[in-house]
Design an enzyme around this catalytic site. Structure first.
Site, PDB file in Angstrom:
ATOM      1  N   SER A 218       0.813  -1.220   0.000  1.00 40.46           N
ATOM      2  CA  SER A 218       0.000   0.000   0.000  1.00 40.46           C
ATOM      3  C   SER A 218       0.851   1.277   0.000  1.00 40.46           C
ATOM      4  CB  SER A 218      -0.954  -0.048   1.211  1.00 40.46           C
ATOM      5  OG  SER A 218      -1.932   0.927   1.092  1.00 40.46           O
ATOM      6  N   ASP A 387      -9.751  -3.171  -5.192  1.00 43.90           N
ATOM      7  CA  ASP A 387      -9.428  -4.140  -4.137  1.00 43.90           C
ATOM      8  C   ASP A 387     -10.206  -3.870  -2.852  1.00 43.90           C
ATOM      9  OD1 ASP A 387      -8.200  -2.001  -2.866  1.00 43.90           O
ATOM     10  OD2 ASP A 387      -6.153  -2.725  -3.172  1.00 43.90           O
ATOM     11  N   HIS A 420      -7.598  -5.379  -0.387  1.00 46.11           N
ATOM     12  CA  HIS A 420      -6.442  -4.499  -0.177  1.00 46.11           C
ATOM     13  C   HIS A 420      -5.453  -5.053   0.863  1.00 46.11           C
ATOM     14  CE1 HIS A 420      -4.380  -0.677  -0.461  1.00 46.11           C
ATOM     15  NE2 HIS A 420      -4.355  -0.597   0.857  1.00 46.11           N
TER      16      HIS A 420
END
Ligand SMILES: *[C@@H]1O[C@H](CO)[C@@H](O)[C@H](O)[C@H]1NC(C)=O
Ligand SMILES: *[C@@H]1O[C@H](CO)[C@@H](O)[C@H](O)[C@H]1NC(C)=O
Ligand SMILES: *[C@@H]1O[C@H](CO)[C@@H](O)[C@H](O)[C@H]1NC(C)=O
Ligand SMILES: *[C@@H]1O[C@H](CO)[C@@H](O)[C@H](O)[C@H]1NC(C)=O
Length: 455
Positions: A218, A387, A420
């Site tokens: 991320s 996601d 995610h």
């Protein structure tokens, strides 16, 4: 915003779209991994870079600290040597009086004179155990109940033969801070890049000079990209073999607009959303995650139907107006000056990249706010592909952005129905990471000279 249809026709970029399904799962190269001593010596070191909130932060309070309540003066009752205590993450934040203490200590302030962000007065913070994966694995090191996002990945790598401190390292950071575009200082973010550089050099030196592999989740992917893009080409070639990103939000996400407008308590009950919202707004790194025009273009992302705003529509190009209209005037100037120029460019990292991305999970694509204004939260949320946190267009942005550069290798691996953060525990994703590491290590074993630069 749909799936960019131009994905398949990017000639200059090496694009490998691997559509995984459970049945077609790769064959784990256990033989290559499980080898003897000689082969272990050939491993490229791996450095894990977590996403926002993915490592511990510690704080201590000085004379200057002005607590908002008696509770905040005394809490936490037990502090370590030098007065340090765990700021992130401490479960007591979920209890109402302490949510406020937490928020006021986490808050960042933009200092216009210095053109930089700083902590709240009287709050010192630090990242513990830099270089190790320990602060990524457990957010509460004493009880070890709160597993960090990257714990499974670190454990998986150890099972595959990697060893903490030998060829496995962690690069935690103060995820509230970000970086800024050219000409603007970022004391904390820049210090992190410097520390990361030394860690990479140390890791390479300890592993026969083999370049490191950065594995970033991320927000960590955005830091890694800037880190590489800002490093001299010769240094990169000698020290970094590949960047592997997991769920990297290259062009931000629409969900970040929701966070700024209404706060995001991540579904945790009992937490005061407006307190959380103010703290989230203050984090420089959250501004970095607002949708970038480069990826979202003119598409309408937010509509405000309140009388005052009269069906006003906002695209990624209207983020400054959006910040103003949600009542976050303090964010307008730092966004305009520091963040916009940063997200306008998606610089090439100059090392091969593998992007692992989850797809097919409902992801906020546009928001309609009603008469109650932004405070009340959206009246309608339209979902699209992504996601669950980051929109697909943002996840796959490098394919388009780096298509003009034949030298920039980028491999995008789509993982259907992987979320995610779920990507860090998903078997197919972990297998993919091992596949990438194996192929690089295999190269190192068969050819020992390829990475050496003539000096
Ligand atoms: C976006 O809007 C601007 C100004 O309104 C216009 O000049 C531009 O062509 C638009 N771009 C796209 C991709 O629609
Ligand atoms: C806003 O748009 C809706 C439907 O799109 C419309 O019914 C309404 O009249 C508009 N409001 C204003 C103030 O223009
Ligand atoms: C958003 O930007 C476009 C073009 O850049 C402009 O026409 C429009 O008025 C802006 N909207 C708001 C709400 O500022
Ligand atoms: C392996 O080495 C070859 C030749 O140097 C290179 O082209 C290829 O990209 C390398 N593969 C990996 C996974 O690093």
């Amino acid at each position: 915003m749909g799936h960019p249809s131009s994905l398949a026709v990017m000639p200059a970029v090496v694009v490998v779209m691997v559509m995984l399904s459970l049945s077609s799962c790769c064959v784990p190269s256990a033989v290559a991994r499980g080898g003897g001593e000689a082969e272990q010596q050939q491993r490229h070191p791996v450095i894990l870079i977590p996403g926002a909130g993915g490592n511990q932060l510690e704080a201590r309070l000085t004379e200057e600290y002005r607590p908002s309540s008696l509770a905040c003066r005394v809490w936490p009752l037990v502090r370590g040597r030098g007065g340090w205590f765990r700021l992130w993450f401490d479960p007591s934040v979920l209890l109402a009086p302490f949510t406020r203490c937490f928020a006021e200590r986490m808050m960042l302030y933009y200092d216009a004179d210095a053109d930089d962000y700083r902590n709240a007065p009287g709050v010192e913070t630090r990242v513990s155990d830099f270089g190790s994966t320990s602060s990524l694995r457990y957010l509460d090191p004493n009880l070890k109940l709160l597993t960090g996002y990257m714990n499974t990945l670190a454990t998986t790598l150890e099972k595959a033969g990697y060893e903490e401190g030998r060829d496995l390292f962690g690069a935690p950071y103060d995820f509230r801070y970000g970086l800024a575009g050219p000409g603007h200082p970022s004391a904390v973010g820049s210090a992190y890049l410097q520390r990361l550089r030394l860690l990479v050099e140390t890791a390479c030196a300890a592993n026969g000079g083999r370049p490191a592999i950065l594995v970033a989740h991320s927000l960590g992917g955005l830091f890694a990209l800037q880190f590489l893009a800002r490093a001299p080409a010769r240094w990169r070639a000698a020290h970094v073999a590949r960047l592997v990103t997991l769920s990297a939000p290259w062009g931000g996400s629409v969900q970040a607009m929701l966070t700024f407008a209404s706060g995001n308590t991540l579904g945790v009950p009992l937490v005061d959303a407006s307190l959380v919202r103010d703290e989230q707004r203050s984090a420089e790194s959250n501004m970095w995650l607002l949708p970038a025009p480069k990826v979202f273009g003119n598409t309408t992302l937010v509509v405000s139907k309140s009388k005052q705003h009269n069906n006003r529509t906002y695209s990624a190009k209207n983020v400054t107006q959006f910040l103003r209209d949600i009542g976050f005037e303090a964010g307008v100037e730092p966004y305009r000056a520091r963040i916009r120029p940063l997200v306008e460019a998606l610089p090439e990292p100059g090392v091969p990249v593998t992007c692992l991305v989850g797809t097919g999970v409902d992801t906020v694509e546009s928001l309609v706010f009603g008469d109650g204004g932004f405070e009340d939260g959206p009246e309608t949320i339209v979902y699209g592909d992504g996601d669950g946190t980051v929109n697909l267009a943002s996840l796959v942005a490098p394919i388009k952005a780096w298509s003009d550069s034949p030298a920039q290798v980028v491999e995008v691996v789509e993982l259907p129905k992987v979320s995610h953060s779920g990507i860090l525990n998903d078997k197919s994703a972990l297998d993919q990471i091992l596949r990438v590491l194996d192929s690089i290590n295999l190269n190192a074993t068969t050819s020992t000279t390829q990475h050496h630069q003539p000096s």
